[in-house]
Design an enzyme around this catalytic site. Sequence first.
Site, PDB file in Angstrom:
ATOM      1  N   ASP A 102       0.801  -1.232   0.000  1.00 55.05           N
ATOM      2  CA  ASP A 102       0.000   0.000   0.000  1.00 55.05           C
ATOM      3  C   ASP A 102       0.828   1.274   0.000  1.00 55.05           C
ATOM      4  O   ASP A 102       0.291   2.355   0.210  1.00 55.05           O
ATOM      5  CB  ASP A 102      -0.948   0.015   1.199  1.00 55.05           C
ATOM      6  CG  ASP A 102      -0.214   0.036   2.536  1.00 55.05           C
ATOM      7  OD1 ASP A 102       0.989  -0.281   2.553  1.00 55.05           O
ATOM      8  OD2 ASP A 102      -0.839   0.368   3.547  1.00 55.05           O
ATOM      9  N   GLU A 103       2.125   1.190  -0.233  1.00 59.40           N
ATOM     10  CA  GLU A 103       2.960   2.387  -0.247  1.00 59.40           C
ATOM     11  C   GLU A 103       3.807   2.437  -1.508  1.00 59.40           C
ATOM     12  O   GLU A 103       4.402   1.438  -1.907  1.00 59.40           O
ATOM     13  CB  GLU A 103       3.883   2.430   0.972  1.00 59.40           C
ATOM     14  CG  GLU A 103       3.170   2.697   2.279  1.00 59.40           C
ATOM     15  CD  GLU A 103       4.138   2.987   3.407  1.00 59.40           C
ATOM     16  OE1 GLU A 103       4.851   4.010   3.326  1.00 59.40           O
ATOM     17  OE2 GLU A 103       4.185   2.187   4.351  1.00 59.40           O
TER      18      GLU A 103
END
Length: 205
Positions: A144-145
């Site tokens: 998610d980054e």
Amino acid sequence: MAEPVGTSGEEGWELEQLHTRTAHAHDGPHTHGHGGGEGGHPCDVGRVLAHFDVDCFYAQAEELRNPALAGLPLGVTQKYLVVTCNYAARAQGVTKLMGIQQAQAKCPSLVLVSGEDLTPYRAASQQILSVLQRYGPAEKLGLDEVWVDITTQASSRLAASPLGSLAAAGWIGHVHMAGGAPLVSASATRPMDLRVQSGVIGVMV
């Protein structure tokens, strides 16, 4: 930098949908700590990097897979923990990494979805990366980054902007400009976090 505006198309992962928490732009003569970068060398100040961290990533992915879940207090579980939850659940006192029984006690209406199979999250992560790569070279830090090098786009926009117009530019997200202040490690939450040294005033816009 990005704002959730609903699902767009079958993929459902256009840039506008991502709940991004932070966007960091470094365009001044910053150094890392008192001695610059590793080994005391000055940091590379010629790049502009944007950091995207998708909020409630597993929960958002599940809501997009099953739109009926949108708006309901939702928790994604792995083993005996709620590994993440949406804001409707957080409003009822559910937190990340809370035990399932405790979460259900705090929010009896909590909808639980198993997150043991990471396949859909890996697919969603790849879709996000594909979108962000349109804006520059991108590197994933996790599912998610993503870091995106937007130097080319930033430079072209700066070159096309009348002097002084940047102050009135609209931003969604957080832009931190330390103004050359030394940065120190703040690893209590995440090992990669840096903060402006205590007692030094930075600028947050």
